[in-house]
Design a protein around this motif. Structure first.
Motif, PDB file in Angstrom:
ATOM      1  N   PHE A 183       0.811  -1.216   0.000  1.00 27.92           N
ATOM      2  CA  PHE A 183       0.000   0.000   0.000  1.00 27.92           C
ATOM      3  C   PHE A 183       0.848   1.271   0.000  1.00 27.92           C
ATOM      4  O   PHE A 183       0.323   2.351  -0.275  1.00 27.92           O
ATOM      5  N   GLY A 184       2.099   1.175   0.345  1.00 37.04           N
ATOM      6  CA  GLY A 184       2.959   2.342   0.363  1.00 37.04           C
ATOM      7  C   GLY A 184       4.180   2.108   1.229  1.00 37.04           C
ATOM      8  O   GLY A 184       4.385   1.027   1.800  1.00 37.04           O
ATOM      9  N   THR A 185       5.000   3.137   1.326  1.00 37.25           N
ATOM     10  CA  THR A 185       6.229   3.049   2.104  1.00 37.25           C
ATOM     11  C   THR A 185       5.906   2.976   3.594  1.00 37.25           C
ATOM     12  O   THR A 185       5.134   3.777   4.110  1.00 37.25           O
ATOM     13  N   ILE A 186       6.515   2.020   4.276  1.00 38.65           N
ATOM     14  CA  ILE A 186       6.307   1.816   5.705  1.00 38.65           C
ATOM     15  C   ILE A 186       7.541   2.325   6.445  1.00 38.65           C
ATOM     16  O   ILE A 186       8.667   1.904   6.159  1.00 38.65           O
ATOM     17  N   ILE A 187       7.319   3.216   7.390  1.00 36.09           N
ATOM     18  CA  ILE A 187       8.421   3.746   8.183  1.00 36.09           C
ATOM     19  C   ILE A 187       8.805   2.781   9.296  1.00 36.09           C
ATOM     20  O   ILE A 187       9.982   2.519   9.532  1.00 36.09           O
ATOM     21  N   SER A 188       7.822   2.240   9.977  1.00 34.39           N
ATOM     22  CA  SER A 188       8.102   1.283  11.050  1.00 34.39           C
ATOM     23  C   SER A 188       6.934   0.328  11.180  1.00 34.39           C
ATOM     24  O   SER A 188       5.773   0.698  10.947  1.00 34.39           O
ATOM     25  N   CYS A 189       7.250  -0.902  11.541  1.00 38.37           N
ATOM     26  CA  CYS A 189       6.246  -1.937  11.783  1.00 38.37           C
ATOM     27  C   CYS A 189       6.708  -2.733  12.996  1.00 38.37           C
ATOM     28  O   CYS A 189       7.778  -3.364  12.964  1.00 38.37           O
ATOM     29  N   GLN A 190       5.939  -2.700  14.055  1.00 41.37           N
ATOM     30  CA  GLN A 190       6.378  -3.302  15.313  1.00 41.37           C
ATOM     31  C   GLN A 190       5.246  -4.102  15.937  1.00 41.37           C
ATOM     32  O   GLN A 190       4.158  -3.563  16.189  1.00 41.37           O
ATOM     33  N   VAL A 191       5.516  -5.368  16.178  1.00 42.12           N
ATOM     34  CA  VAL A 191       4.612  -6.227  16.939  1.00 42.12           C
ATOM     35  C   VAL A 191       4.968  -6.071  18.414  1.00 42.12           C
ATOM     36  O   VAL A 191       6.111  -6.282  18.814  1.00 42.12           O
ATOM     37  N   ILE A 192       4.011  -5.701  19.231  1.00 46.12           N
ATOM     38  CA  ILE A 192       4.257  -5.455  20.644  1.00 46.12           C
ATOM     39  C   ILE A 192       4.412  -6.794  21.357  1.00 46.12           C
ATOM     40  O   ILE A 192       3.561  -7.678  21.221  1.00 46.12           O
ATOM     41  N   ARG A 193       5.502  -6.935  22.123  1.00 49.40           N
ATOM     42  CA  ARG A 193       5.815  -8.179  22.816  1.00 49.40           C
ATOM     43  C   ARG A 193       5.965  -7.955  24.306  1.00 49.40           C
ATOM     44  O   ARG A 193       6.166  -6.816  24.759  1.00 49.40           O
ATOM     45  N   ASP A 194       5.852  -9.034  25.041  1.00 46.76           N
ATOM     46  CA  ASP A 194       6.010  -8.971  26.484  1.00 46.76           C
ATOM     47  C   ASP A 194       7.467  -8.679  26.832  1.00 46.76           C
ATOM     48  O   ASP A 194       8.386  -9.222  26.215  1.00 46.76           O
ATOM     49  N   LYS A 195       7.691  -7.819  27.818  1.00 43.38           N
ATOM     50  CA  LYS A 195       9.059  -7.413  28.148  1.00 43.38           C
ATOM     51  C   LYS A 195       9.870  -8.550  28.741  1.00 43.38           C
ATOM     52  O   LYS A 195      11.078  -8.639  28.527  1.00 43.38           O
ATOM     53  N   LYS A 196       9.236  -9.419  29.498  1.00 43.75           N
ATOM     54  CA  LYS A 196       9.976 -10.490  30.177  1.00 43.75           C
ATOM     55  C   LYS A 196      10.131 -11.724  29.296  1.00 43.75           C
ATOM     56  O   LYS A 196      11.230 -12.235  29.129  1.00 43.75           O
ATOM     57  N   THR A 197       9.013 -12.197  28.767  1.00 48.17           N
ATOM     58  CA  THR A 197       9.066 -13.456  28.003  1.00 48.17           C
ATOM     59  C   THR A 197       9.380 -13.237  26.536  1.00 48.17           C
ATOM     60  O   THR A 197       9.869 -14.158  25.876  1.00 48.17           O
ATOM     61  N   GLY A 198       9.067 -12.070  25.998  1.00 45.35           N
ATOM     62  CA  GLY A 198       9.291 -11.834  24.580  1.00 45.35           C
ATOM     63  C   GLY A 198       8.198 -12.387  23.698  1.00 45.35           C
ATOM     64  O   GLY A 198       8.314 -12.341  22.468  1.00 45.35           O
TER      65      GLY A 198
END
Length: 441
Positions: free
Chosen positions: A269-284
């Motif tokens: 659809f277009g240029t993506i600046i950032s793509c982030q899947v949110i994860r748990d800080k301890k377990t990942g």
């Protein structure tokens, strides 16, 4: 000879006594002709007594005759008032009598007389005003307007709490010639001549809104109060913050979906600046939602319409525009009170909006910073290296160079050891070659 007054409470028609009071009527008509009474307020209203108007300042001390007004426009001097015309047969007997207010004399220099202020009686048989103020007309139409004017709420000084103004004056007939030097404005005034802070004439303090509109206003005020509270506790950068318009929120993801997978799917659809899947800080482990930031808002809108309820890794995803301002809280700001802070060196803008700009800790902080952490006592790497190199003495410099040379120099090897190793390698190669040849036979 009649004059029509259009007030905020209704219309009033006044018949003038032009034969008995020619000078007073001429002054009155010419002031009406130059829009002198337009937007004037009734500044003194006494129940069952009178309603006074004609002072542009609405204080009771202003106003002047038409001849004084013409002289002031030319830069000349002329008497402010003229001699009142008292007619014995014209008395304050009837309700609706129009009389010119007579200003008292102040010393020998300031003589009293008639200027521009006049009043309308709201009661009958007010005989003690006879001989003190000059009658020059009577109300013939608009007595219901006088009833409304008589019932207005006033303060301790007799000024109506809600302004009652003369909106427009229409001269029905004028038998007098214009005095020399009379200048008629092209358009009537649109702003009241006095600085009133009272309830406006077109404002209703007791007006009730429909239930739906009142509920919408209450919700808006409650939202503003909540936003202000969040700003005070630090959850929002400022109360009027708005979420970005080019960031999508994707949820109901499969735990196995990675950042690269989403970026590959949404990149069409277009240029993506950032793509982030949110994860748990301890377990990942994945929390099954992600944020995708596009370069343009139009690309984000297209992805929102096309990717809704699409199957990704055996899961139907849900796509919506992000409402999170967590990133704006630490990096970006659109505070309308501060205004734009870039000075032409670089354009602001973030999340598809041009009114967002990078926040700064100090006034003189440069907008173009490196990839540092932006801490308060952070020192740039280049400057620190430069300072350290200056602080070193030349002797220490030479010692450090000698140590580096010593550490880089190779260790000496014996030539005999090298020859023996080469012989061993050649023998092992010959043996392996003979064994392969014997197997083939």
């Amino acid at each position: 000879m009649s004059v029509l007054f259009e007030t905020s409470l209704g219309d009033i028609v006044i018949d003038l006594e032009t034969d008995a009071c020619p000078k007073t009527c001429q002054n009155f008509l010419k002031l009406c002709k130059v829009y002198y009474y337009n937007l004037n307020a009734f500044f003194n209203v006494s129940k069952d007594f009178l309603a006074q108007v004609g002072d542009p300042t609405a204080t009771g001390t202003g106003g002047e005759s038409i001849w004084s007004l013409i002289a002031s426009q030319k830069g000349e001097t002329a008497p402010r008032y003229f001699t009142p015309e008292f007619v014995p047969r014209l008395k304050h007997k009837q309700r609706g009598t129009v009389s010119m207010a007579v200003a008292p004399a102040v010393g020998e220099e300031h003589k009293g007389g008639c200027g521009s202020q006049f009043f309308i009686t709201l009661g009958e048989n007010i005989e003690y005003l006879d001989g003190k103020h000059a009658v020059f007309g009577h109300v013939v139409e608009g007595f219901e307007t006088l009833d409304k004017l008589n019932d207005v709420f006033v303060d301790q000084d007799g000024r109506p709490l809600k302004d009652v103004r003369i909106r427009h004056v229409e001269i029905l007939e004028d038998p007098f010639e214009d005095p020399p030097g009379l200048v008629i404005p092209e358009t009537p005034p649109v702003k009241p001549p006095d600085n009133s802070t009272r309830i406006a004439e077109d404002e209703d303090p007791l007006e009730t809104l429909p239930e739906e509109e009142a509920e919408a206003i209450r919700r808006k005020k409650a939202a503003q109060a909540s936003a202000l509270t969040l700003e005070m506790v630090g959850d929002l950068p400022f109360a009027n913050v708005r979420p970005p318009e080019n960031v999508l929120f994707v949820c109901k993801l499969n735990p196995v979906t990675r950042d690269e997978d989403l970026e590959l799917i949404f990149s069409r659809f277009g240029t993506i600046i950032s793509c982030q899947v949110i994860r748990d800080k301890k377990t990942g482990d994945s929390l099954q939602y992600a944020f995708i930031e596009f370069d343009k808002r139009e690309d984000a809108e297209q992805a929102y319409f096309k990717m809704q309820n699409v199957l990704v890794d055996d899961r139907r995803i849900w796509v919506d525009f992000s409402q999170s301002v967590a990133r704006l809280n630490t990096h970006w700001s659109n505070n309308v009170k501060m205004g734009p802070r870039h000075s032409g060196r670089g354009k602001g803008g973030f999340a598809g909006r041009d009114d967002l700009e990078a926040t700064r800790r100090y006034r003189g902080q440069s907008e173009e910073r490196g990839n540092d952490y932006g801490m308060v006592f952070d020192v740039p790497d280049n400057g620190s290296r430069h300072r350290r190199s200056r602080s070193r003495s030349p002797r220490r410099r030479d010692r450090s160079k000698e140590r580096s040379r010593r550490s880089k120099s190779p260790r000496p090897r014996h030539r005999d050891d090298d020859r023996d190793r080469e012989r061993r390698r050649s023998r092992s190669r010959d043996r392996s070659y003979r064994g392969r040849r014997d197997r083939r036979r």
